[in-house]
Write a protein that holds these residues in place. Structure first.
Motif, PDB file in Angstrom:
ATOM      1  N   ILE A 190       0.824  -1.211   0.000  1.00 44.86           N
ATOM      2  CA  ILE A 190       0.000   0.000   0.000  1.00 44.86           C
ATOM      3  C   ILE A 190       0.862   1.267   0.000  1.00 44.86           C
ATOM      4  N   TYR A 191       1.725   1.402   0.984  1.00 42.31           N
ATOM      5  CA  TYR A 191       2.468   2.660   1.125  1.00 42.31           C
ATOM      6  C   TYR A 191       3.372   2.944  -0.061  1.00 42.31           C
ATOM      7  N   LYS A 192       4.128   1.940  -0.506  1.00 39.00           N
ATOM      8  CA  LYS A 192       5.045   2.164  -1.623  1.00 39.00           C
ATOM      9  C   LYS A 192       4.293   2.521  -2.904  1.00 39.00           C
ATOM     10  N   ARG A 193       3.060   2.079  -2.997  1.00 38.44           N
ATOM     11  CA  ARG A 193       2.261   2.330  -4.192  1.00 38.44           C
ATOM     12  C   ARG A 193       1.605   3.707  -4.176  1.00 38.44           C
ATOM     13  N   PHE A 194       1.179   4.150  -2.993  1.00 37.05           N
ATOM     14  CA  PHE A 194       0.398   5.387  -2.913  1.00 37.05           C
ATOM     15  C   PHE A 194       1.068   6.509  -2.122  1.00 37.05           C
ATOM     16  N   GLY A 195       2.215   6.235  -1.533  1.00 44.23           N
ATOM     17  CA  GLY A 195       2.851   7.221  -0.658  1.00 44.23           C
ATOM     18  C   GLY A 195       3.271   8.495  -1.337  1.00 44.23           C
ATOM     19  N   GLU A 196       3.383   8.470  -2.663  1.00 49.46           N
ATOM     20  CA  GLU A 196       3.791   9.677  -3.373  1.00 49.46           C
ATOM     21  C   GLU A 196       2.671  10.704  -3.512  1.00 49.46           C
ATOM     22  N   PHE A 197       1.431  10.294  -3.231  1.00 53.43           N
ATOM     23  CA  PHE A 197       0.311  11.210  -3.390  1.00 53.43           C
ATOM     24  C   PHE A 197       0.284  12.229  -2.259  1.00 53.43           C
ATOM     25  N   ASN A 198      -0.047  13.460  -2.625  1.00 54.34           N
ATOM     26  CA  ASN A 198      -0.156  14.512  -1.619  1.00 54.34           C
ATOM     27  C   ASN A 198      -1.229  14.172  -0.599  1.00 54.34           C
ATOM     28  N   ASP A 199      -0.972  14.522   0.649  1.00 50.62           N
ATOM     29  CA  ASP A 199      -1.954  14.365   1.734  1.00 50.62           C
ATOM     30  C   ASP A 199      -2.228  12.909   2.097  1.00 50.62           C
ATOM     31  N   PHE A 200      -1.397  11.979   1.640  1.00 49.04           N
ATOM     32  CA  PHE A 200      -1.542  10.575   2.028  1.00 49.04           C
ATOM     33  C   PHE A 200      -0.559  10.281   3.147  1.00 49.04           C
ATOM     34  N   GLN A 201      -0.997   9.501   4.152  1.00 52.66           N
ATOM     35  CA  GLN A 201      -0.109   9.148   5.245  1.00 52.66           C
ATOM     36  C   GLN A 201      -0.522   7.828   5.871  1.00 52.66           C
ATOM     37  N   VAL A 202       0.423   7.228   6.580  1.00 54.56           N
ATOM     38  CA  VAL A 202       0.161   6.056   7.411  1.00 54.56           C
ATOM     39  C   VAL A 202       0.418   6.453   8.857  1.00 54.56           C
ATOM     40  N   VAL A 203      -0.529   6.144   9.734  1.00 49.72           N
ATOM     41  CA  VAL A 203      -0.383   6.443  11.159  1.00 49.72           C
ATOM     42  C   VAL A 203      -0.595   5.159  11.949  1.00 49.72           C
ATOM     43  N   MET A 204       0.400   4.824  12.763  1.00 47.99           N
ATOM     44  CA  MET A 204       0.316   3.648  13.612  1.00 47.99           C
ATOM     45  C   MET A 204       0.257   4.068  15.079  1.00 47.99           C
ATOM     46  N   VAL A 205      -0.733   3.568  15.782  1.00 43.02           N
ATOM     47  CA  VAL A 205      -0.917   3.889  17.200  1.00 43.02           C
ATOM     48  C   VAL A 205      -0.219   2.828  18.042  1.00 43.02           C
ATOM     49  N   VAL A 206       0.621   3.279  18.955  1.00 42.03           N
ATOM     50  CA  VAL A 206       1.344   2.366  19.850  1.00 42.03           C
ATOM     51  C   VAL A 206       1.342   2.949  21.263  1.00 42.03           C
ATOM     52  N   PRO A 207       1.521   2.103  22.270  1.00 47.14           N
ATOM     53  CA  PRO A 207       1.513   2.605  23.651  1.00 47.14           C
ATOM     54  C   PRO A 207       2.743   3.446  23.970  1.00 47.14           C
ATOM     55  N   LYS A 208       2.555   4.397  24.858  1.00 44.01           N
ATOM     56  CA  LYS A 208       3.699   5.158  25.365  1.00 44.01           C
ATOM     57  C   LYS A 208       4.717   4.181  25.972  1.00 44.01           C
ATOM     58  N   GLY A 209       5.965   4.506  25.790  1.00 45.21           N
ATOM     59  CA  GLY A 209       7.021   3.610  26.240  1.00 45.21           C
ATOM     60  C   GLY A 209       7.593   2.773  25.112  1.00 45.21           C
ATOM     61  N   SER A 210       6.927   2.834  23.952  1.00 46.65           N
ATOM     62  CA  SER A 210       7.388   2.065  22.787  1.00 46.65           C
ATOM     63  C   SER A 210       8.095   2.949  21.767  1.00 46.65           C
ATOM     64  N   GLU A 211       8.491   4.141  22.175  1.00 45.88           N
ATOM     65  CA  GLU A 211       9.081   5.089  21.230  1.00 45.88           C
ATOM     66  C   GLU A 211      10.338   4.535  20.559  1.00 45.88           C
ATOM     67  N   THR A 212      11.217   3.906  21.330  1.00 47.04           N
ATOM     68  CA  THR A 212      12.465   3.385  20.760  1.00 47.04           C
ATOM     69  C   THR A 212      12.186   2.292  19.747  1.00 47.04           C
ATOM     70  N   GLU A 213      11.282   1.369  20.085  1.00 47.24           N
ATOM     71  CA  GLU A 213      10.940   0.285  19.166  1.00 47.24           C
ATOM     72  C   GLU A 213      10.288   0.825  17.895  1.00 47.24           C
ATOM     73  N   ALA A 214       9.453   1.866  18.052  1.00 40.96           N
ATOM     74  CA  ALA A 214       8.798   2.460  16.886  1.00 40.96           C
ATOM     75  C   ALA A 214       9.827   3.088  15.950  1.00 40.96           C
ATOM     76  N   GLN A 215      10.809   3.767  16.504  1.00 41.23           N
ATOM     77  CA  GLN A 215      11.848   4.373  15.673  1.00 41.23           C
ATOM     78  C   GLN A 215      12.686   3.312  14.977  1.00 41.23           C
ATOM     79  N   GLU A 216      12.948   2.220  15.658  1.00 40.20           N
ATOM     80  CA  GLU A 216      13.708   1.129  15.045  1.00 40.20           C
ATOM     81  C   GLU A 216      12.929   0.506  13.890  1.00 40.20           C
ATOM     82  N   LEU A 217      11.627   0.334  14.087  1.00 39.69           N
ATOM     83  CA  LEU A 217      10.794  -0.214  13.017  1.00 39.69           C
ATOM     84  C   LEU A 217      10.762   0.738  11.826  1.00 39.69           C
ATOM     85  N   LYS A 218      10.615   2.018  12.088  1.00 41.83           N
ATOM     86  CA  LYS A 218      10.592   2.992  10.999  1.00 41.83           C
ATOM     87  C   LYS A 218      11.922   2.987  10.249  1.00 41.83           C
ATOM     88  N   LYS A 219      13.014   2.823  10.970  1.00 37.85           N
ATOM     89  CA  LYS A 219      14.327   2.769  10.331  1.00 37.85           C
ATOM     90  C   LYS A 219      14.434   1.553   9.413  1.00 37.85           C
TER      91      LYS A 219
END
Length: 210
Positions: A78-107
């Motif tokens: 999905i993202y690789k196919r449509f991410g170039e479009f303006n105003d398109f985004q992916v938002v993932m909700v995770v619990p507080k305390g997971s910031e480091t893991e979220a950054q690692e996943l994004k990397k």
């Protein structure tokens, strides 16, 4: 006879094809609204906003390592196919305390695609439960505050989906553990909502130029 066939292919067939696809756009030009005015995620995390964005919204929960496969499926299909479009985004909700893991996943996701439009929103367990309930779906969160399903949210904070799905009837979300579902259903629905906004933008521009 050959000349007639060639003339048909060159002139008549394109007209017929245009009329066919034009009628299809009119019939399938809007993705059904399943719930209007869901809460904006900014009420939970002020760093992220859904308003005025076409958002793929998901809930990865506290065990991000277990959900990497879901994230990569979504990113690839999905993202690789449509991410170039303006105003398109992916938002993932995770619990507080997971910031480091979220950054690692994004990397890790960033190693195979541009992830500028991948965002993580953080909240407490109570906030996430309350927010998810506000979506009004038939999906439930697991004990780790996750679900494999992702949801399409439009610019006006309405939950979009299917009200006549051949398998589920009303379909609120899309299962990221199933590549087939992403390919066969979600791709089509994201195409529809993007086309809907493109057509609306063209109409507004045409009206202004009159």
């Amino acid at each position: 006879m050959k000349k007639k066939v060639v003339l048909f292919i060159l002139f008549v067939f394109p007209v017929v094809a245009y009329l066919f696809f034009a009628s299809g756009i009119n019939h399938f030009g809007k993705l059904p609204v399943l719930k209007e005015k869901i809460p904006d995620i900014s009420e939970m995390d002020s760093q992220v906003q859904l308003k005025d964005k076409i958002t793929i919204l998901g809930f990865l929960g506290s065990n991000l390592d277990d959900k990497k496969g879901n994230a990569f499926n979504l990113n690839q299909k999905i993202y690789k196919r449509f991410g170039e479009f303006n105003d398109f985004q992916v938002v993932m909700v995770v619990p507080k305390g997971s910031e480091t893991e979220a950054q690692e996943l994004k990397k890790e996701l960033g190693e195979i695609s541009d992830v500028d439009k991948w965002h993580f929103a953080f909240g407490s367990e109570a906030e996430i439960q309350s927010y998810f309930k506000g979506l009004g779906t038939d999906v439930e969160l697991a004990s780790d505050l996750s679900t494999p399903y992702v949801f399409i949210i439009d610019k006006d904070l309405s939950l979009r989906g299917r009200n006549d799905d051949e398998d589920e009837g009303v379909k609120f979300g899309f299962d990221t553990s199933s590549v087939a579902e992403l390919n066969n259903k979600m791709v089509d629905d994201v195409k529809i909502i993007l086309a809907e906004y493109r057509l609306a933008l063209k109409k507004n521009n045409a009206d202004r130029s009159k």
